[in-house]
Design a protein around this motif. Structure first.
Motif, PDB file in Angstrom:
ATOM      1  N   ASN A  45       0.901  -1.152   0.058  1.00  0.00           N
ATOM      2  CA  ASN A  45      -0.096   0.076  -0.048  1.00  0.00           C
ATOM      3  C   ASN A  45       0.949   1.221   0.130  1.00  0.00           C
ATOM      4  OD1 ASN A  45      -2.535  -1.453  -0.007  1.00  0.00           O
ATOM      5  ND2 ASN A  45      -2.567  -1.498   2.236  1.00  0.00           N
ATOM      6  N   TYR A  46       2.018   1.259   0.832  1.00  0.00           N
ATOM      7  CA  TYR A  46       2.984   2.375   0.887  1.00  0.00           C
ATOM      8  C   TYR A  46       3.513   2.603  -0.351  1.00  0.00           C
ATOM      9  CZ  TYR A  46       6.677   5.480   2.705  1.00  0.00           C
ATOM     10  OH  TYR A  46       7.596   6.321   2.830  1.00  0.00           O
ATOM     11  N   LYS A  47       3.930   1.430  -1.046  1.00  0.00           N
ATOM     12  CA  LYS A  47       4.632   1.574  -2.422  1.00  0.00           C
ATOM     13  C   LYS A  47       3.730   2.278  -3.435  1.00  0.00           C
ATOM     14  CE  LYS A  47       5.105  -2.389  -5.065  1.00  0.00           C
ATOM     15  NZ  LYS A  47       4.639  -2.147  -6.210  1.00  0.00           N
ATOM     16  N   ASN A  48       2.594   1.802  -3.325  1.00  0.00           N
ATOM     17  CA  ASN A  48       1.506   2.245  -4.382  1.00  0.00           C
ATOM     18  C   ASN A  48       1.214   3.781  -4.099  1.00  0.00           C
ATOM     19  OD1 ASN A  48       1.392  -0.166  -5.781  1.00  0.00           O
ATOM     20  ND2 ASN A  48      -0.329  -0.791  -4.844  1.00  0.00           N
ATOM     21  N   ALA A  49       0.984   4.021  -2.853  1.00  0.00           N
ATOM     22  CA  ALA A  49       0.593   5.452  -2.528  1.00  0.00           C
ATOM     23  C   ALA A  49       1.575   6.415  -2.557  1.00  0.00           C
ATOM     24  CB  ALA A  49      -0.027   5.371  -1.166  1.00  0.00           C
ATOM     25  N   ILE A  50       2.858   6.001  -2.153  1.00  0.00           N
ATOM     26  CA  ILE A  50       4.029   6.946  -1.780  1.00  0.00           C
ATOM     27  C   ILE A  50       5.113   6.804  -2.703  1.00  0.00           C
ATOM     28  CG2 ILE A  50       5.643   7.970  -0.363  1.00  0.00           C
ATOM     29  CD1 ILE A  50       2.881   8.347   0.504  1.00  0.00           C
TER      30      ILE A  50
END
Length: 67
Positions: A45-50
């Protein structure tokens, strides 16, 4: 239990609850220790969002809370 993701070097390495996740020479994210399913999902999720968001210049620490 919460999952804390701390950038070490933007776009290269991140600390996920004390485990270093880094980008290898082939462009794959790798961690020497096995992440739990929740840690893996939080990093995804962090990779996709940030990480993959070109509009974000400086990556920040994120905490994912869960049950």
């Amino acid at each position: 239990m919460s999952i804390k993701i701390i950038p070490i070097v933007d776009h290269e390495s991140y600390d996920v609850n004390g485990n270093t996740v880094f980008l290898d020479g082939l462009g794959n994210w790798y961690c020497k220790a096995e992440l739990s399913q929740r840690e893996s999902n939080a990093f995804h999720n962090y990779k996709n969002a940030i990480i993959e968001n070109k509009d974000i210049k400086k990556h920040t620490t994120s905490t994912y809370k869960g049950s």
